[in-house]
Design a protein around this motif. Sequence first.
Motif, mmCIF file in Angstrom:
data_model
loop_
_atom_site.group_PDB
_atom_site.id
_atom_site.type_symbol
_atom_site.label_atom_id
_atom_site.label_comp_id
_atom_site.label_asym_id
_atom_site.label_seq_id
_atom_site.Cartn_x
_atom_site.Cartn_y
_atom_site.Cartn_z
ATOM 1 N N ALA A 50 -6.939 -2.725 0.388
ATOM 2 C CA ALA A 50 -5.792 -2.318 -0.429
ATOM 3 C C ALA A 50 -6.248 -1.423 -1.577
ATOM 4 N N SER A 51 -7.385 -1.775 -2.191
ATOM 5 C CA SER A 51 -7.945 -0.946 -3.252
ATOM 6 C C SER A 51 -8.334 0.432 -2.722
ATOM 7 N N THR B 101 -6.947 -8.324 -5.642
ATOM 8 C CA THR B 101 -6.464 -6.971 -5.357
ATOM 9 C C THR B 101 -6.109 -6.236 -6.640
ATOM 10 N N THR C 252 -6.008 3.192 6.627
ATOM 11 C CA THR C 252 -6.012 1.809 6.152
ATOM 12 C C THR C 252 -4.692 1.051 6.328
ATOM 13 N N LEU D 298 -4.066 -3.078 6.910
ATOM 14 C CA LEU D 298 -3.302 -3.773 5.879
ATOM 15 C C LEU D 298 -2.058 -4.441 6.463
ATOM 16 N N LEU E 43 -2.636 -10.562 2.263
ATOM 17 C CA LEU E 43 -2.608 -9.366 1.415
ATOM 18 C C LEU E 43 -2.007 -9.700 0.056
ATOM 19 N N ARG F 135 -1.300 -8.359 6.223
ATOM 20 C CA ARG F 135 -0.047 -8.802 5.597
ATOM 21 C C ARG F 135 0.681 -9.784 6.499
#
Length: 261
Positions: free
Chosen positions: A183-184, A76, A58, A62, A71, A66
């Motif tokens: 992100a999770s 989030t 991931t 990400l 992000l 970003r």
Amino acid sequence: MSWWQGLLGFTAGLLIAVVTAPVGVSGAVFLLPVQLSVLQVPNPAVTPTNLLFNVVATPGALLRYRRRGHLGGPLTRLLVLGTLPGVVIGALVRVFLLPGAQVFRLLVACLLLPLGLWLCVRAVRPPHRHSAPDDPSPGAVTALALAVGVVGGMYGIGGGSLLGPILVGRGLPVATVAPAALASTFLTSIAGALTYAVLALTTPGDIAPDWTLGLLCGLGGLVGGYLGAHLQPRLPETGLRLLLGTLAIALATLYAVQALT
């Protein structure tokens, strides 16, 4: 592990992540059957191996999100608040209550079938936009994330593959949901993988992840996730949802047949 298994794991991780990263899914939910049936990763070690894939894969997507400034944010934080404790609970359930392969396949089928149907329905008949949709409350989002975190801890998918479709179906834009869900997935997969590593020290059986295979699959997902996030603005959302939905339904059917025969 032979060289062809490593190559297959890397290739599968790359191809799946290219398709799934644009909609906020790490791809672990679709890599799981490959690890279980083709690469013969034993139960329940397949779950932490899949979580290890998430940890490695991931960051590529990400990083791309970003750079585009997508992000972070309150969504989030709400997702992480729910999924982090949920994934630990799911890991405990997976090890002590659901170690068998047959039951596991049936539960995977029950997970994938509604996910696939949801994606297909939302692709063919998107929600009406005549009025602005009501955003889910912070409490509802956190409660949903907790439940999904439990499922993610059991199946090694991190939870983003469920959170993404559900939140987008509620009317939230993919550009907001995708980076938050990934992100999770990243943070909860770290917690889940560590939980399984600790359990492997005190519990007999194949509980620890297959580190080599997980890392190779994850490296493929790292490259594929970066490419998929880069391609998101150029890909039709309807086509992606239909592809993911069709694949999920096909895998659910296959696993249901295997579990019941």
